[in-house]
Scaffold this active site. Structure first.
Site, PDB file in Angstrom:
ATOM      1  N   HIS A  16       0.839  -1.195   0.000  1.00  0.00           N
ATOM      2  CA  HIS A  16       0.000   0.000   0.000  1.00  0.00           C
ATOM      3  C   HIS A  16       0.875   1.247   0.000  1.00  0.00           C
ATOM      4  CE1 HIS A  16      -3.331  -2.661   1.724  1.00  0.00           C
ATOM      5  NE2 HIS A  16      -3.699  -2.287   0.523  1.00  0.00           N
TER       6      HIS A  16
ATOM      7  N   GLU B 202      -4.941  -8.748   3.319  1.00  0.00           N
ATOM      8  CA  GLU B 202      -4.315  -9.809   4.122  1.00  0.00           C
ATOM      9  C   GLU B 202      -5.383 -10.602   4.880  1.00  0.00           C
ATOM     10  OE1 GLU B 202      -1.641  -8.558   7.376  1.00  0.00           O
ATOM     11  OE2 GLU B 202      -2.495 -10.258   8.432  1.00  0.00           O
TER      12      GLU B 202
END
Ligand code: F3S
Length: 279
Positions: free
Chosen positions: A40, A124
């Site tokens: 990210h 995740e």
């Protein structure tokens, strides 16, 4: 003005490993695509794009039969689907994420409900839930008993803070222990997250202002900003351009800097240079 960087700052081993693996693969195999951004952080994504590594949102968007899986990992369904289509996989899943996936699978196979303390929309967490199948749920609030089996396993998103996980588990026990037959808690917060958080807090306690550098979409960066803001005036910035000199007016000079696990060194260095220029 005194500027100090946290003892643990920026890229973690998992992110560094993923980027190295993908750069090496791109050098050997030519243009590649990652399923979702590799981390990210837009600067990292842009830098990889200059090496021919771009982002695909789904398997259908792949231009070649090669798929790079990011450090956040994916659920087994994605791997199965890719393999059934004959797609070669370059898997950079962080070993700490893999450990959480393995724990989810083991607990689910043993008949436990798998509660993942974390953001259900984070990639995740979605991947880890994939290993728990029907038995998994992700939440930051203690779930009602009606959603659980008599045996429950609790894991954490790797980038959560330990105090938050501790408080979740304590509340869970307080609310449900009487009615459940067995509870297993697996601390799946990763080592890099723990070290980053400890170093950030230690510095925050000695600073007048903290700057937390990294993407607003990065879970671990947001967590650092939350932790630091409890002890000192804290600003979460993505780049040096966002620094507002008025933040330091009337403060007597010790500025602490920390950065998320997906923030490249160059971005941290630019923040330090901009602050140096304000002295
Ligand atoms: Fe892995 Fe922890 Fe980094 S899970 S990717 S070492 S923040």
């Amino acid at each position: 003005m005194r500027i100090e960087k946290a003892a643990e700052i920026g890229f973690c081993t998992g992110v560094r490993r993923a980027i190295d693996m993908i750069e090496k693969a791109a050098g050997e195999m030519g243009p590649l695509q990652t399923l979702g951004p590799i981390v990210h952080n837009q600067q990292v994504v842009d830098k990889l794009a200059s090496c021919g590594v771009t982002v695909a949102d789904s398997l259908d968007q792949l231009k070649r039969d090669i798929l790079c899986i990011s450090s956040h990992g994916v659920g087994p369904q994605v791997i199965d689907e890719a393999e059934s289509r004959g797609i070669k996989i370059i898997d950079t899943t962080c070993p700490f994420v893999r450990r959480a996936q393995g724990a989810a699978k083991k607990l689910a196979n043993a008949g436990f409900s798998v509660v993942v303390f974390g953001d259900e929309n984070h990639r995740e967490v979605q991947g880890v839930l994939g290993y728990a199948g029907e038995k998994g749920l992700a939440t930051v609030k203690v779930p009602p008993f009606s959603k659980l089996s008599p045996r429950v396993g609790i894991l954490s998103q790797t980038t959560q803070s330990f105090p938050a996980f501790h408080s979740f588990v304590s509340s869970f026990i307080q609310k449900h222990l009487e009615r459940i037959a067995e509870l297993r808690v697996v601390n799946t917060i990763c080592d890099a997250t723990r070290k980053h958080q400890e170093a950030a807090l230690e510095l925050a306690k000695r600073s007048d202002v903290m700057l937390v550098v990294g993407s607003r979409g990065s879970a671990n960066t947001k967590r650092l900003a939350e932790l630091c803001s409890v002890v000192v005036d804290t600003h979460h910035i993505e780049t040096a351009r966002e620094i507002d000199p008025s933040w330091f007016t009337g403060k007597d000079g010790h500025i602490g800097i920390t950065a998320g696990a997906s923030t490249p060194d160059e971005v941290i260095d630019e923040v330090v240079s901009r602050l140096d220029g304000m002295k």
